[in-house]
Design a protein around this motif. Structure first.
Motif, PDB file in Angstrom:
ATOM      1  N   THR A 167     -24.775   7.008 -13.543  1.00 46.67           N
ATOM      2  CA  THR A 167     -26.214   6.866 -13.785  1.00 46.67           C
ATOM      3  C   THR A 167     -26.982   7.133 -12.500  1.00 46.67           C
ATOM      4  O   THR A 167     -26.632   6.610 -11.440  1.00 46.67           O
ATOM      5  CB  THR A 167     -26.545   5.447 -14.287  1.00 46.67           C
ATOM      6  N   SER A 168     -28.023   7.944 -12.576  1.00 50.42           N
ATOM      7  CA  SER A 168     -28.886   8.182 -11.416  1.00 50.42           C
ATOM      8  C   SER A 168     -29.819   6.990 -11.221  1.00 50.42           C
ATOM      9  O   SER A 168     -30.434   6.519 -12.181  1.00 50.42           O
ATOM     10  CB  SER A 168     -29.710   9.456 -11.602  1.00 50.42           C
ATOM     11  N   MET A 169     -29.924   6.514  -9.978  1.00 54.14           N
ATOM     12  CA  MET A 169     -30.784   5.365  -9.690  1.00 54.14           C
ATOM     13  C   MET A 169     -32.241   5.760  -9.524  1.00 54.14           C
ATOM     14  O   MET A 169     -33.117   4.897  -9.473  1.00 54.14           O
ATOM     15  CB  MET A 169     -30.293   4.650  -8.431  1.00 54.14           C
ATOM     16  N   GLY A 170     -32.532   7.064  -9.396  1.00 58.46           N
ATOM     17  CA  GLY A 170     -33.901   7.502  -9.188  1.00 58.46           C
ATOM     18  C   GLY A 170     -34.398   7.103  -7.812  1.00 58.46           C
ATOM     19  O   GLY A 170     -33.630   7.005  -6.852  1.00 58.46           O
ATOM     20  N   SER A 171     -35.691   6.876  -7.683  1.00 64.07           N
ATOM     21  CA  SER A 171     -36.267   6.486  -6.393  1.00 64.07           C
ATOM     22  C   SER A 171     -35.658   5.150  -5.954  1.00 64.07           C
ATOM     23  O   SER A 171     -35.760   4.146  -6.659  1.00 64.07           O
ATOM     24  CB  SER A 171     -37.780   6.358  -6.504  1.00 64.07           C
ATOM     25  N   THR A 172     -35.032   5.158  -4.773  1.00 64.23           N
ATOM     26  CA  THR A 172     -34.267   3.995  -4.319  1.00 64.23           C
ATOM     27  C   THR A 172     -34.711   3.594  -2.923  1.00 64.23           C
ATOM     28  O   THR A 172     -34.671   4.393  -1.992  1.00 64.23           O
ATOM     29  CB  THR A 172     -32.759   4.305  -4.321  1.00 64.23           C
ATOM     30  N   GLU A 173     -35.117   2.351  -2.781  1.00 69.22           N
ATOM     31  CA  GLU A 173     -35.528   1.796  -1.496  1.00 69.22           C
ATOM     32  C   GLU A 173     -34.323   1.114  -0.851  1.00 69.22           C
ATOM     33  O   GLU A 173     -33.661   0.280  -1.480  1.00 69.22           O
ATOM     34  CB  GLU A 173     -36.652   0.787  -1.717  1.00 69.22           C
ATOM     35  N   ILE A 174     -34.031   1.492   0.405  1.00 64.94           N
ATOM     36  CA  ILE A 174     -32.867   0.945   1.099  1.00 64.94           C
ATOM     37  C   ILE A 174     -33.301   0.359   2.436  1.00 64.94           C
ATOM     38  O   ILE A 174     -33.983   1.009   3.223  1.00 64.94           O
ATOM     39  CB  ILE A 174     -31.790   2.017   1.320  1.00 64.94           C
ATOM     40  N   TYR A 175     -32.891  -0.882   2.676  1.00 67.46           N
ATOM     41  CA  TYR A 175     -33.075  -1.536   3.961  1.00 67.46           C
ATOM     42  C   TYR A 175     -31.708  -1.745   4.613  1.00 67.46           C
ATOM     43  O   TYR A 175     -30.764  -2.210   3.961  1.00 67.46           O
ATOM     44  CB  TYR A 175     -33.715  -2.919   3.801  1.00 67.46           C
ATOM     45  N   ARG A 176     -31.610  -1.402   5.864  1.00 68.65           N
ATOM     46  CA  ARG A 176     -30.492  -1.817   6.715  1.00 68.65           C
ATOM     47  C   ARG A 176     -31.045  -2.917   7.612  1.00 68.65           C
ATOM     48  O   ARG A 176     -31.818  -2.666   8.524  1.00 68.65           O
ATOM     49  CB  ARG A 176     -29.988  -0.635   7.523  1.00 68.65           C
ATOM     50  N   ARG A 177     -30.669  -4.151   7.321  1.00 62.85           N
ATOM     51  CA  ARG A 177     -31.282  -5.297   7.981  1.00 62.85           C
ATOM     52  C   ARG A 177     -30.308  -5.947   8.960  1.00 62.85           C
ATOM     53  O   ARG A 177     -29.081  -5.855   8.797  1.00 62.85           O
ATOM     54  CB  ARG A 177     -31.726  -6.328   6.946  1.00 62.85           C
ATOM     55  N   TYR A 178     -30.881  -6.648   9.939  1.00 63.94           N
ATOM     56  CA  TYR A 178     -30.075  -7.372  10.918  1.00 63.94           C
ATOM     57  C   TYR A 178     -30.332  -8.863  10.775  1.00 63.94           C
ATOM     58  O   TYR A 178     -31.475  -9.311  10.682  1.00 63.94           O
ATOM     59  CB  TYR A 178     -30.398  -6.893  12.333  1.00 63.94           C
ATOM     60  N   GLY A 179     -29.236  -9.622  10.749  1.00 59.08           N
ATOM     61  CA  GLY A 179     -29.293 -11.061  10.560  1.00 59.08           C
ATOM     62  C   GLY A 179     -28.030 -11.521   9.863  1.00 59.08           C
ATOM     63  O   GLY A 179     -27.234 -10.717   9.376  1.00 59.08           O
TER      64      GLY A 179
END
Length: 350
Positions: A167-179
């Motif tokens: 399945t295509s996720m379409g517009s996808t927001e990705i954060y690479r976070r520290y903590g």
């Protein structure tokens, strides 16, 4: 230089500054579009209300001392290029149109309150075991990209790569976070990923989550397992996966949210499993109740129809799911506890 207001207009050319660096005081103006600014063994400070808009900023730290990029407002650059052996620290907010490039053995450190947003085609280039990126708690990289199933998606080399998928996720927001998080008294690594797709069910994706050695927080990479949270880190389910030399591989991912990594021995006792969970009655007419045979607390559920479409599913205080609004048919009920998740088949028949 710090006591003067600079009124500089840079066109298509290159400027170099050494030693003390370049300081743009309040009220100063710097037009950086299509130009290259190089600072050698110094700091770049923009304290002006007029922000950078494009161009290239090169920081060459050759003396081994820490140097900084300080921005009072969110600034946009086409390229940020780091050279040399000095650690480069970011104090501020930065948007990159094209790439952050790391050469030699430089390190990039985001101090408290800092973040980097990667534009639609921007990339992180040159990060490696010797060219590291780290951040204080709460700092992050962020990008939004379109995901297509069946092909490799690297999301600007932000640190997570997806493969295959149904399945295509379409517009996808990705954060690479520290903590870090605490899972039953055990610490996680210092990096985690938050992934927010437009379509977030029935994905069946394989993902590689990259971790630098500096992110491990004293943990052994070979002993790590993936953990997922659907409630902003209040609780986690163990997703397992396979630790590799530079990344952690997880297959058959149905949905994304927050993913972090901790010692695999966590939650091994009385782990949540199919044999320990019952859903009754089944078939259900009006409601179905989830029973845990080893008294583990059920945190939440996700309900899907056979096409993978997510349905409304909310538990009452008695772990009871109301199904009176569902049509007759077969559904998949994913049940989450503190120690894992399990999927059970639920039949609705009125």
């Amino acid at each position: 230089m710090k006591n003067k207001i600079l009124f500089l207009i840079f066109t298509v050319c290159q400027f170099s500054f050494a030693q003390q660096g370049l300081y743009i005081s309040s009220g100063g103006f710097l037009h950086n579009e299509n130009s290259i600014i190089t600072v050698v063994d110094g700091d770049f400070v923009n304290a002006s209300t007029t922000v950078l808009n494009g161009g290239t900023l090169q920081i060459k730290g050759l003396d081994g001392n820490a140097h900084s990029i300080s921005l009072d407002n969110e600034n946009t650059m086409d390229y940020l290029e780091l050279y040399g052996i000095s650690p480069i620290e970011l104090d501020g907010q930065l948007v990159l149109n094209n790439e952050i490039f790391m050469n030699d053995t430089s390190s990039f450190i985001m101090n408290t309150g800092s973040y980097v947003t990667l534009g639609p085609t921007a990339e992180i280039v040159g990060e490696s075991i010797t060219n590291t990126i780290t951040g204080a708690d709460g700092t992050y990289f962020k990008t939004t990209r379109n995901h297509t199933s069946g092909v490799t998606n690297d999301f600007g080399i932000i640190g997570v790569i997806t493969y295959n998928g149904s399945t295509s996720m379409g517009s996808t927001e990705i954060y690479r976070r520290y903590g870090t998080f605490d899972i039953n008294g055990n610490p996680t690594v210092k990096r985690y990923y938050e992934i927010n797709p437009t379509v977030n069910s029935g994905l069946d994706i394989e993902a590689h989550f990259y971790l630098s050695d500096v992110d491990l927080n004293g943990l052994e990479r070979s002993s790590l397992a993936a953990f997922r949270s659907t409630n902003n880190g209040d609780s986690f389910t163990k997703e397992g996966g396979t630790p590799e030399t530079f990344f952690h591989s997880v297959s058959n991912i149905d949905a994304f949210s927050i993913w972090t990594f901790a010692d695999a021995s966590i939650l091994n006792i009385d782990e949540f499993g199919a044999n320990n969970v019952s859903v009754l009655p089944n078939p259900a007419t009006h409601s179905a109740t989830i029973y845990s045979n080893n008294n583990q607390r059920v945190n939440s559920v996700e309900l899907y129809d056979v096409t993978g479409k997510k349905m409304f599913g909310e538990l009452s205080n008695e772990n009871t799911l109301n199904v009176s609004n569902l049509s007759d048919g077969i559904y998949l009920l994913k049940i989450f506890s503190e120690t894992g998740s399990v999927t059970k088949k639920l039949v609705v028949k009125k």
